[in-house]
Design a protein around this motif. Sequence first.
Motif, mmCIF file in Angstrom:
data_model
loop_
_atom_site.group_PDB
_atom_site.id
_atom_site.type_symbol
_atom_site.label_atom_id
_atom_site.label_comp_id
_atom_site.label_asym_id
_atom_site.label_seq_id
_atom_site.Cartn_x
_atom_site.Cartn_y
_atom_site.Cartn_z
ATOM 1 N N TRP A 88 -40.218 -0.309 -25.349
ATOM 2 C CA TRP A 88 -38.993 0.015 -25.515
ATOM 3 C C TRP A 88 -38.469 0.294 -24.378
ATOM 4 O O TRP A 88 -38.465 1.702 -24.104
ATOM 5 C CB TRP A 88 -38.644 0.885 -26.624
ATOM 6 N N GLY A 89 -37.812 -0.355 -23.197
ATOM 7 C CA GLY A 89 -37.405 -0.066 -22.057
ATOM 8 C C GLY A 89 -36.068 0.832 -21.722
ATOM 9 O O GLY A 89 -36.003 1.814 -21.054
ATOM 10 N N PRO A 90 -35.109 0.552 -22.955
ATOM 11 C CA PRO A 90 -33.910 1.116 -22.678
ATOM 12 C C PRO A 90 -34.168 2.537 -22.828
ATOM 13 O O PRO A 90 -34.564 2.975 -23.606
ATOM 14 C CB PRO A 90 -33.102 0.561 -23.674
ATOM 15 N N CYS A 173 -41.548 -6.420 -25.115
ATOM 16 C CA CYS A 173 -40.901 -5.631 -23.955
ATOM 17 C C CYS A 173 -39.468 -5.891 -24.022
ATOM 18 O O CYS A 173 -38.974 -6.880 -23.554
ATOM 19 C CB CYS A 173 -41.275 -5.831 -22.578
ATOM 20 N N VAL A 174 -38.718 -4.985 -24.601
ATOM 21 C CA VAL A 174 -37.454 -4.870 -24.448
ATOM 22 C C VAL A 174 -36.897 -4.138 -23.176
ATOM 23 O O VAL A 174 -37.291 -3.139 -22.680
ATOM 24 C CB VAL A 174 -36.642 -4.125 -25.654
ATOM 25 N N ILE A 175 -36.075 -4.833 -22.319
ATOM 26 C CA ILE A 175 -35.825 -4.410 -20.964
ATOM 27 C C ILE A 175 -34.025 -4.246 -21.076
ATOM 28 O O ILE A 175 -33.389 -5.283 -21.300
ATOM 29 C CB ILE A 175 -36.135 -5.541 -19.738
ATOM 30 N N GLY A 176 -33.660 -3.099 -20.740
ATOM 31 C CA GLY A 176 -32.301 -2.995 -20.906
ATOM 32 C C GLY A 176 -31.681 -3.483 -19.499
ATOM 33 O O GLY A 176 -32.361 -3.630 -18.558
ATOM 34 N N ASP A 177 -30.427 -3.996 -19.482
ATOM 35 C CA ASP A 177 -30.016 -4.464 -18.328
ATOM 36 C C ASP A 177 -29.539 -3.326 -17.378
ATOM 37 O O ASP A 177 -29.377 -3.691 -16.069
ATOM 38 C CB ASP A 177 -28.679 -5.422 -18.683
ATOM 39 N N GLY A 178 -29.489 -2.197 -17.412
ATOM 40 C CA GLY A 178 -29.456 -1.217 -16.753
ATOM 41 C C GLY A 178 -30.771 -0.992 -15.849
ATOM 42 O O GLY A 178 -31.013 -0.822 -14.674
ATOM 43 N N GLU A 179 -31.863 -0.905 -16.674
ATOM 44 C CA GLU A 179 -33.049 -0.819 -16.235
ATOM 45 C C GLU A 179 -33.521 -2.125 -15.428
ATOM 46 O O GLU A 179 -34.201 -1.592 -14.341
ATOM 47 C CB GLU A 179 -34.140 -0.652 -17.283
ATOM 48 N N ALA A 180 -33.109 -3.089 -15.782
ATOM 49 C CA ALA A 180 -33.283 -4.337 -14.934
ATOM 50 C C ALA A 180 -32.714 -4.228 -13.510
ATOM 51 O O ALA A 180 -33.348 -5.009 -12.640
ATOM 52 C CB ALA A 180 -32.877 -5.656 -15.433
ATOM 53 N N GLU A 181 -31.960 -3.223 -13.006
ATOM 54 C CA GLU A 181 -31.356 -3.054 -11.713
ATOM 55 C C GLU A 181 -32.449 -2.190 -10.955
ATOM 56 O O GLU A 181 -32.239 -2.141 -9.691
ATOM 57 C CB GLU A 181 -30.248 -2.331 -11.680
ATOM 58 N N THR A 182 -33.471 -1.540 -11.551
ATOM 59 C CA THR A 182 -34.328 -0.911 -10.837
ATOM 60 C C THR A 182 -35.523 -1.646 -9.835
ATOM 61 O O THR A 182 -35.712 -2.712 -10.481
ATOM 62 C CB THR A 182 -35.159 0.338 -11.452
ATOM 63 N N GLY A 183 -35.858 -1.073 -8.814
ATOM 64 C CA GLY A 183 -36.844 -1.581 -7.870
ATOM 65 C C GLY A 183 -38.135 -1.957 -8.611
ATOM 66 O O GLY A 183 -38.614 -3.025 -8.630
ATOM 67 N N GLY A 201 -53.833 -10.942 -23.555
ATOM 68 C CA GLY A 201 -52.844 -11.082 -24.764
ATOM 69 C C GLY A 201 -51.361 -11.630 -23.989
ATOM 70 O O GLY A 201 -51.278 -12.134 -22.677
ATOM 71 N N ALA A 202 -50.587 -11.795 -24.709
ATOM 72 C CA ALA A 202 -49.254 -12.372 -24.370
ATOM 73 C C ALA A 202 -47.984 -11.363 -24.302
ATOM 74 O O ALA A 202 -48.242 -10.321 -24.825
ATOM 75 C CB ALA A 202 -48.692 -13.468 -25.314
ATOM 76 N N VAL A 203 -47.129 -11.610 -23.201
ATOM 77 C CA VAL A 203 -45.935 -10.573 -23.015
ATOM 78 C C VAL A 203 -44.800 -11.218 -23.332
ATOM 79 O O VAL A 203 -44.625 -12.314 -22.895
ATOM 80 C CB VAL A 203 -46.119 -9.713 -21.687
ATOM 81 N N LEU A 204 -43.992 -10.702 -24.301
ATOM 82 C CA LEU A 204 -42.719 -11.395 -24.663
ATOM 83 C C LEU A 204 -41.413 -10.240 -24.152
ATOM 84 O O LEU A 204 -41.286 -9.705 -24.826
ATOM 85 C CB LEU A 204 -42.673 -11.865 -26.192
ATOM 86 N N PRO A 205 -40.836 -10.843 -22.837
ATOM 87 C CA PRO A 205 -40.156 -10.076 -22.594
ATOM 88 C C PRO A 205 -38.444 -10.350 -23.204
ATOM 89 O O PRO A 205 -38.421 -11.403 -23.456
ATOM 90 C CB PRO A 205 -39.761 -10.288 -21.230
ATOM 91 N N VAL A 206 -37.992 -9.247 -23.686
ATOM 92 C CA VAL A 206 -36.576 -9.496 -24.286
ATOM 93 C C VAL A 206 -35.513 -8.654 -23.488
ATOM 94 O O VAL A 206 -35.437 -7.531 -23.271
ATOM 95 C CB VAL A 206 -36.725 -8.944 -25.746
ATOM 96 N N LEU A 207 -34.855 -9.402 -22.603
ATOM 97 C CA LEU A 207 -33.886 -8.816 -21.742
ATOM 98 C C LEU A 207 -32.533 -8.415 -22.460
ATOM 99 O O LEU A 207 -31.940 -9.620 -23.051
ATOM 100 C CB LEU A 207 -33.480 -9.729 -20.531
ATOM 101 N N HIS A 208 -32.338 -7.347 -22.716
ATOM 102 C CA HIS A 208 -31.192 -6.905 -23.783
ATOM 103 C C HIS A 208 -29.941 -6.719 -22.704
ATOM 104 O O HIS A 208 -29.797 -5.606 -22.245
ATOM 105 C CB HIS A 208 -31.512 -5.779 -24.488
ATOM 106 N N LEU A 209 -28.860 -7.639 -22.691
ATOM 107 C CA LEU A 209 -27.739 -7.305 -22.143
ATOM 108 C C LEU A 209 -26.650 -7.008 -22.921
ATOM 109 O O LEU A 209 -26.210 -7.648 -23.529
ATOM 110 C CB LEU A 209 -27.399 -8.887 -21.301
ATOM 111 N N ASN A 210 -26.165 -5.745 -22.820
ATOM 112 C CA ASN A 210 -25.078 -5.056 -23.801
ATOM 113 C C ASN A 210 -24.071 -4.770 -22.672
ATOM 114 O O ASN A 210 -22.895 -4.354 -23.029
ATOM 115 C CB ASN A 210 -25.489 -4.110 -24.460
#
Length: 794
Positions: A88-90, A173-183, A201-210
């Motif tokens: 949970w990234g956010p 993997c839930v990626i927050g859109d703020g987190e997505a701005e980091t290097g 295994g498999a990774v399923l990214p979920v880019l959560h744009l709020n």
Amino acid sequence: MSHAEHQDAPAITDEELRTLDAHWRAANYLAAGQIYLMSNPLLTEPLKPEHIKPRLLGHWGTSPGLNLVYTHLNRVIKKRELDALCVWGPGHGGPSILANSWLEGSYSETYPDVSRDAAGMARLFRQFSFPGGVPSHVAPETPGSIHEGGELGYSLSHAYGAAFDTPGLLVACVIGDGEAETGPLAASWHSNKFLDPVHDGAVLPVLHLNGYKIANPTVLSRLPEAELDALLRGYGHKPIHVTGDDPLQVHRAMAAAMDDALDRITLMQRTAREDGVSERVHWPMIVLRTPKGWTGPAEVDGEPVEGTWRAHQVPLAGVRENPEHLRQLEAWLRSYKPQELFGPDGCPTADVLACVPDGTKRLGSTPHANGGLLVRDLPIAPLDEFAVPVDKPGSTLHEPTRVLGDLLAQVVKSTGGRRDFRVVGPDETASNRLQAVFEVSGKAWQAQHLPVDEHLDRHGRVMEILSEHTCQGWLEGYTLTGRHGLFSCYEAFVHIVDSMVNQHIKWLRTSRELHWRAPVASLNYLLTSHVWRQDHNGFSHQDPGFVDHVLNKSPEVVRVYLPPDANTLLSVADHVLRSRDYVNVVVAGKQPCFDWLSMDQARAHCARGAGIWDWAGTADGDRDPDVVLACAGDVPTQEVLAASGLLRRHLPGLAVRVVNVVDMTRLLPREEHPHGMSDFEYDGLFTTDKPVIFAYHGYPWLVHRLAYRRAGHRNLHVRGYKEMGTTTTPFDMVVRNDMDRYRLVMDVVDRVPGLGVRAAALRQKMADARSRHAVWIREHGTDLPEVADWTWNP
């Protein structure tokens, strides 16, 4: 409106839709309740100010989206009988993950006092962001977590680390859109070029744009969908878009997207594993666009909240003092219809639990999130198989890391069947002389292969990417899910992950206090190409300060080792690779280095952590030393022994003791570190009243800080690196920083009582040698022959 690509994906039934929405509403209610309520958890009476926490802390904005993902992961896990883990990234999504683990029962199984009933719900609410309670972000205390949500940027690399070598695991993997701005996050998108569809295994990214961070819009949320889609496809993913604000439409689209993604993953894994297809896989991902603070207050005090940055933390901040805010809060909470979601006893209803998997299939109960339950000891061969022969000290030279490479190659080979050991580093495995590992495993690589390439292997377990952040994230995810590894890095550039290692140390420290978290394999650093032998690369590559950073952290967790030769490096490596729940930092050179100790001597010396080298000094057991020459690190050790030789030759009556320190934490008092020495031990080694001239690998003030409480501290004089670097010769580096053998002899003359006058000629001779050195290197470009050709000859 909501939409998803591939609308022919299986649709959910109306009954599934009803129960999914019930679960999601229950999770939203529990998330909001944790932020606000101290009592009256089921709203069995009208809400009053005394029901509200005195300090409102937490983050509502991301919670509804996280709850949606958790609900739909539950559905596919149960439907497909998946083994799954979610990162949970956010940052502060704690309310959601706590709510969902409580709903599924894993939280109450971990913490029986937080039972799955009204009393337990009250405890769940009260403890959140409350003194003596739990943090507002996903943390070690959270069942099912391997990711500290307090700092952004590391979620996706953690997810890939968890997926490596676990072929039956789905890692969402839930990626927050703020987190997505980091290097670090931006670099970690490239991890898909290293994921082996056969063995991983498999990774399923979920880019959560709020849409928003704390007070600003997010970059990715403001991109037109076509531009964002092109960016993600450029990263090598096939995005599936889900967008909307109508809950029922979003549920249908999200279910279709999940099914579509998992069908693609199943197909790609099957073609790789059964049909031998080796083309690079373009994995699916989900782009989820929902409003920030979805289903919360639309407007507060005349200002829009839902769908804006104002929903980020606490949408209604004045609930205790403002009757209108209290009224709005009650209306908000009751909008979820808690009486339909929980029975009179507070237990979730059958509708709410219809999508929840059983047992260890639950996200909060997966053993992959408690990797100590899965970890196995590494099969490390006896060190004598790799040891270099040492008939007498200082008569032979070896490259310590090259010797270590043979040990690592054996470990890689011995774990070939079970695949639970990896070596990671930023493009430096061969540069750091560890290339023996390539004889048993190539470098993981799923992208294009060219004829000129060497050691690339679609199934390799050596991993190189020129992003220290990604290396660190991979290894953290790998070790936290039950495996082992080593991170090798140039010493100066490991600082890039200072903040990441800080978070990992905090994770390990907290985990040690949780009875249910089993110890995991340590995170091991090998720092080489170090400060004293970066004479060719220059000032930018000269920084030994990572040790200082690490030794500021929790003493229960951190260990720092400076082995002085090849056999001591083998002994230290054997120890750290077997250890649990530590961050181990090992600093060792890759250039030819004198062999000082046999394997048996190295084992004994490393077990002590610090000890007297009788053969190197002139003080015998019947006479106290006049001076102690101490050293920590390979180059400081060589300079101390050269200084000892000079003193033996020029001042044969002087009693010199040589002390070598391998474990830097031994210098600390015992009450401050588990490895620390008692005052009795320290005084016996260094004396209480004799001068101690200490040549240290790094910044000299660290030794003073570690030893400042010791009785003999006033006699301690430390030489080390003091930011005097450039492109020059190896010996000139130690001269520039006043740690050379001649300066050490001068320090002895200056500090041993009575020598100032009696040995004035020797001091002048040493100063002249330093002057000759300066002239020589500028004329010849090499070190003085007496230095370059020096050997230990007592």
